[in-house]
Design a protein around this motif. Structure first.
Motif, PDB file in Angstrom:
ATOM      1  N   UNK A 169       0.661  -1.103  -0.051  1.00 41.35           N
ATOM      2  CA  UNK A 169       0.062   0.210   0.003  1.00 41.35           C
ATOM      3  C   UNK A 169       0.952   1.413  -0.126  1.00 41.35           C
ATOM      4  N   UNK A 170       0.220   2.263  -0.237  1.00 37.25           N
ATOM      5  CA  UNK A 170       0.990   3.704  -0.240  1.00 37.25           C
ATOM      6  C   UNK A 170       1.474   3.826   1.118  1.00 37.25           C
ATOM      7  N   UNK A 171       0.748   3.591   2.171  1.00 36.50           N
ATOM      8  CA  UNK A 171       0.852   3.793   3.618  1.00 36.50           C
ATOM      9  C   UNK A 171       2.160   2.865   3.886  1.00 36.50           C
ATOM     10  N   UNK A 223       8.244   8.660   5.007  1.00 30.81           N
ATOM     11  CA  UNK A 223       7.817   9.917   4.486  1.00 30.81           C
ATOM     12  C   UNK A 223       5.984   9.893   4.685  1.00 30.81           C
ATOM     13  N   UNK A 224       5.612  10.918   4.664  1.00 28.51           N
ATOM     14  CA  UNK A 224       4.097  10.847   4.691  1.00 28.51           C
ATOM     15  C   UNK A 224       3.360  10.039   3.292  1.00 28.51           C
ATOM     16  N   UNK A 225       2.101   9.454   3.656  1.00 27.49           N
ATOM     17  CA  UNK A 225       1.596   8.714   2.492  1.00 27.49           C
ATOM     18  C   UNK A 225       1.292   9.661   1.218  1.00 27.49           C
ATOM     19  N   UNK A 251       1.955   9.388  -2.961  1.00 29.37           N
ATOM     20  CA  UNK A 251       0.974   9.769  -4.001  1.00 29.37           C
ATOM     21  C   UNK A 251       1.252  10.750  -4.884  1.00 29.37           C
ATOM     22  N   UNK A 252       1.837  11.625  -4.492  1.00 28.15           N
ATOM     23  CA  UNK A 252       2.488  12.507  -5.497  1.00 28.15           C
ATOM     24  C   UNK A 252       3.734  12.278  -6.220  1.00 28.15           C
ATOM     25  N   UNK A 286      11.673  12.424  -7.009  1.00 27.14           N
ATOM     26  CA  UNK A 286      12.033  11.256  -6.078  1.00 27.14           C
ATOM     27  C   UNK A 286      13.503  11.477  -6.157  1.00 27.14           C
ATOM     28  N   UNK A 287      13.910  11.620  -4.998  1.00 25.24           N
ATOM     29  CA  UNK A 287      15.430  11.703  -4.767  1.00 25.24           C
ATOM     30  C   UNK A 287      16.216  10.166  -4.976  1.00 25.24           C
ATOM     31  N   UNK A 288      17.669  10.453  -5.204  1.00 25.78           N
ATOM     32  CA  UNK A 288      18.328   9.191  -5.535  1.00 25.78           C
ATOM     33  C   UNK A 288      18.121   8.105  -4.460  1.00 25.78           C
ATOM     34  N   UNK A 289      18.294   8.532  -3.104  1.00 28.74           N
ATOM     35  CA  UNK A 289      18.151   7.560  -1.881  1.00 28.74           C
ATOM     36  C   UNK A 289      17.040   6.932  -2.106  1.00 28.74           C
ATOM     37  N   UNK A 290      15.838   7.766  -2.259  1.00 30.65           N
ATOM     38  CA  UNK A 290      14.359   7.347  -2.202  1.00 30.65           C
ATOM     39  C   UNK A 290      14.322   6.152  -3.347  1.00 30.65           C
TER      40      UNK A 290
END
Length: 123
Positions: A32-34, A42-44, A48-49, A57-61
């Motif tokens: 799920x997004x959650x 990070x926040x859900x 979604x964004x 989206x950062x490289x580490x993300x």
């Protein structure tokens, strides 16, 4: 008042494509997004964004999400030089969960299938 800020034209096609792939991979592995948000801390709404192409989206993300979604980072960015068919990618993800012994047996079976296929092609 519902106008975009000056210079803002919305997500570009690359951001939309990345978002689509993020969502597809997340749904494919049943997360799920959650759950993805908790993994990234990070926040859900951030997930979604990202999936809507509205947030970078950062490289580490990206590295963290690729690991969570069991895909190479290049798959998300479309930089994969050699496209792997989806059924082969599925097999690779499934095999990664097998024991070392089972992977060895599967490799032997794959070799058997390859040799059998070669014999039938050669006549």
């Amino acid at each position: 008042m519902g106008r975009n800020p000056v210079g803002f034209t919305g997500p570009d096609s690359e951001a939309l494509q990345l978002g689509k792939r993020l969502k597809e991979a997340r749904e494919y592995v049943g997360i799920t997004q959650e759950e993805a948000a908790a993994h990234l801390k990070v926040r859900r709404s951030a997930i979604s964004e990202m999936e809507a192409g509205k947030r970078g989206v950062g490289a580490l993300e990206m590295k963290s999400l690729a690991s969570l979604y069991q895909r190479p980072t290049s798959w998300f960015t479309g930089e994969t030089e050699q496209q792997v068919p989806e059924d082969v990618a599925f097999l690779a993800r499934t095999v990664s969960d097998l024991s070392e012994n089972d992977r060895g047996e599967l490799a032997s079976f794959a070799e058997f299938l390859r040799s059998r296929s070669k014999v039938s092609k050669d006549g």
